[in-house]
Design an enzyme around this catalytic site. Structure first.
Site, PDB file in Angstrom:
ATOM      1  N   LYS A 147       0.854  -1.184   0.000  1.00  0.00           N
ATOM      2  CA  LYS A 147       0.000   0.000   0.000  1.00  0.00           C
ATOM      3  C   LYS A 147       0.891   1.236   0.000  1.00  0.00           C
ATOM      4  CE  LYS A 147      -1.597   3.095   2.615  1.00  0.00           C
ATOM      5  NZ  LYS A 147      -1.804   4.251   1.697  1.00  0.00           N
ATOM      6  N   CYS A 164      13.073  11.864   7.047  1.00  0.00           N
ATOM      7  CA  CYS A 164      12.956  11.533   8.473  1.00  0.00           C
ATOM      8  C   CYS A 164      14.284  11.625   9.199  1.00  0.00           C
ATOM      9  CB  CYS A 164      12.344  10.145   8.633  1.00  0.00           C
ATOM     10  SG  CYS A 164      13.188   8.853   7.711  1.00  0.00           S
ATOM     11  N   GLY A 184      -4.855   1.028   4.860  1.00  0.00           N
ATOM     12  CA  GLY A 184      -3.799   0.742   5.832  1.00  0.00           C
ATOM     13  C   GLY A 184      -4.325  -0.013   7.040  1.00  0.00           C
ATOM     14  N   GLY A 219      -4.704   5.611   4.408  1.00  0.00           N
ATOM     15  CA  GLY A 219      -4.292   4.895   5.596  1.00  0.00           C
ATOM     16  C   GLY A 219      -5.447   4.433   6.459  1.00  0.00           C
ATOM     17  N   PRO A 220      -6.407   5.323   6.763  1.00  0.00           N
ATOM     18  CA  PRO A 220      -7.514   4.915   7.632  1.00  0.00           C
ATOM     19  C   PRO A 220      -8.369   3.786   7.066  1.00  0.00           C
ATOM     20  CG  PRO A 220      -7.345   7.305   7.565  1.00  0.00           C
ATOM     21  CD  PRO A 220      -6.416   6.779   6.516  1.00  0.00           C
ATOM     22  N   GLU A 226       8.566  16.983  14.807  1.00  0.00           N
ATOM     23  CA  GLU A 226       9.037  16.829  13.430  1.00  0.00           C
ATOM     24  C   GLU A 226       8.243  17.743  12.505  1.00  0.00           C
ATOM     25  OE1 GLU A 226      10.407  13.117  10.729  1.00  0.00           O
ATOM     26  OE2 GLU A 226       8.333  13.033  11.414  1.00  0.00           O
ATOM     27  N   GLU A 256       9.300   2.250  10.968  1.00  0.00           N
ATOM     28  CA  GLU A 256      10.316   3.294  10.759  1.00  0.00           C
ATOM     29  C   GLU A 256       9.559   4.601  10.757  1.00  0.00           C
ATOM     30  OE1 GLU A 256      12.148   6.197   9.516  1.00  0.00           O
ATOM     31  OE2 GLU A 256      12.060   5.290   7.517  1.00  0.00           O
TER      32      GLU A 256
END
Length: 477
Positions: free
Chosen positions: A175, A284, A212, A208-209, A384, A250
């Site tokens: 995905k 990241c 995922g 994602g919701p 971040e 990660e």
């Protein structure tokens, strides 16, 4: 641009491309222009289930192929990635805004090295068996792996998960991010050309919701490998908990670049700014906190501002551009929100800021920004940002520098600059983070990659990335 940009991709389930989506479609927007350049189907739990069933069926045969046969397939994938490198780069630039020079040299090239590295390990030192006393210890494929990848390095993150998973004998449901899905479609075409059997790797587009979460919770998935934000990683872990599957994460980072008082300041600043602004700061591992001796703070800030001024912002298709647009309007607004937060909390804008009037009129652009006099408790020193924003923090002693470096919830990467390599190594060992570079040491795709604390768990790349996708079995004789 000479290379074509891919503008069509659907789900790929059991070797068949499915263009229709049960839940409609998702627009793919070029962040440099705001134009819709493609649409992809929006997947649901139904497509996820079909993909998992296909991967489960394919596992029976793929897991039994010889290592030599899997190595041969991976080498063909690497060769095909090389043949389509310019098309990959052009597509990545179009869908997420990475400058074309960076897309060519890193986004589309690093994955080739990673794939060849996996093949070399499997062809050489990596072993799936070990003798311990009267026990034969086997590393076996874990099964069906769900790979959920982000938008910032769309091809690299796919390759870093899918290739070692295949090399270990697993099958995959992928995905990709809905922001940069076109690269994933190209990757599936590469797999087909390389002779990967139908069902061994399946692709489901979506959010994602929905996709995922369905993939993470599916009882037919034996492992989830996720790269993305810490917030999303927590949701993946929660969804996966019901089936007690392995979850490798990660996640985010807030990496510190510790510049000691004996460092070559010119080199430390040049390399530090370059790493902070790599891929528009949408990395990241970016060194977004520069820790400097308090007595030299103002001097170093002036050097940092001069270096930041060289980072030209503009059309990512121009080879002279060093900072393209953010990946989306939402990401642009997020970064500008953090810049305003830094100003509100009392940090000094030494370069850039929230004024976008000098940037291209269309597109998701933000100015490269340098904050000075940043305190460790400020939001811009703790959270971040994922944009070209560098915070300079003064410290009074080496111990305080280490304390500040370790003062966030993250621990993904970091850096130390020192005129004494042994002193630099000593500080690096005290940093609670998964990777540390001393005096600008180069990224090593064979070294373990991953984080401490809320930067995740598990490791990617090299032999560690292959081991991540295996189960251990001991047979006593």
């Amino acid at each position: 641009m000479a290379a074509p940009v891919t503008t069509r991709t659907g789900h790929v389930i059991d070797g068949q491309q499915l263009d229709g989506g049960l839940a409609g479609t998702i627009d793919v927007v070029n962040p440099a222009t705001g134009e819709v350049i493609a649409t992809v189907p929006s997947g649901t739990a139904t497509e996820v289930d079909a993909a998992v069933q296909a991967a489960g069926k394919a596992f029976a045969s793929w897991s039994q192929t010889s290592v030599a046969d899997r190595v041969a397939v991976i080498r063909r994938i690497a060769a095909e990635l090389g043949a389509r490198r310019e098309e990959m780069a052009a597509t990545i630039t179009a869908e997420m805004g990475s400058p074309i020079s960076f897309s060519l040299n890193v986004q589309a090239s690093l994955p080739i090295a990673v794939a060849n590295g996996v093949a070399d390990l499997l062809d050489g030192e990596f072993s799936f068996t070990e003798e311990i006393g009267n026990s034969l210890v086997l590393r076996e494929p874990i099964g069906v792996v769900g790979c959920i990848t982000p938008w910032n390095y769309p091809l690299h993150q796919i390759v870093a998960k899918v290739i070692p998973a295949l090399g270990a004998g697993n099958t995959v449901v992928l995905k990709p991010s809905e922001i940069s899905p076109l690269t994933a479609g190209l990757f599936m075409a590469v797999l087909e050309s390389a002779g990967v059997p139908a069902g061994v790797v399946n692709l489901v587009h979506g959010t994602g919701p929905v996709v995922g979460e369905a993939l993470s919770a599916h009882p037919g998935v034996d492992m989830i490998s996720f790269t993305g934000s810490t917030r999303a990683g927590k949701l993946v872990t929660t969804a996966a908990a019901g089936t007690v599957k392995r979850v490798a994460l990660e996640l985010g980072g807030k990496s510190a670049n510790v510049i000691l008082d004996d460092a070559d300041m010119a080199a430390a600043v040049k390399k530090g700014v370059a790493n902070a602004y790599i891929n528009g700061g949408q990395t990241c591992t970016a060194w977004t906190r520069m820790l400097v001796p308090a007595s030299r703070h103002d001097e170093i800030v002036a050097m940092v501002s001069a270096a930041a001024a060289k980072y030209t912002v503009g059309d990512p298709n121009e080879e002279s551009t060093r900072v393209g647009p953010m990946s989306s309007t939402a990401q642009r607004n997020r970064v500008l929100g953090y810049i305003n937060k830094g100003i509100d909390e009392g940090a000094t804008v030494a370069f850039g800021g929230a004024d976008t009037s000098g940037l291209p009129a269309t597109g998701a652009y933000v100015p490269p920004t340098v904050f000075a006099n940043v305190r460790p408790e400020m939001t811009i020193a703790q959270e971040e940002i994922f944009g070209p924003v560098l915070a300079v923090l003064p410290y009074d002693s080496e111990d305080e520098a280490v304390e500040i470096a370790n003062s966030t919830i993250y621990g993904l990467s970091g850096s130390v600059f020192s005129g004494d390599p042994e002193r630099g190594l000593a500080v690096a060992k005290r940093m609670r983070t998964g990777q540390v570079s001393i005096n600008g040491g180069s990224f090593n795709p064979l070294a373990p990659f991953g984080g401490y604390r809320q930067s995740g768990n598990g490791r990617e790349l090299g032999k560690y990335g292959i081991e991540e996708f295996t189960e251990l079995k001991s047979i006593q004789r």
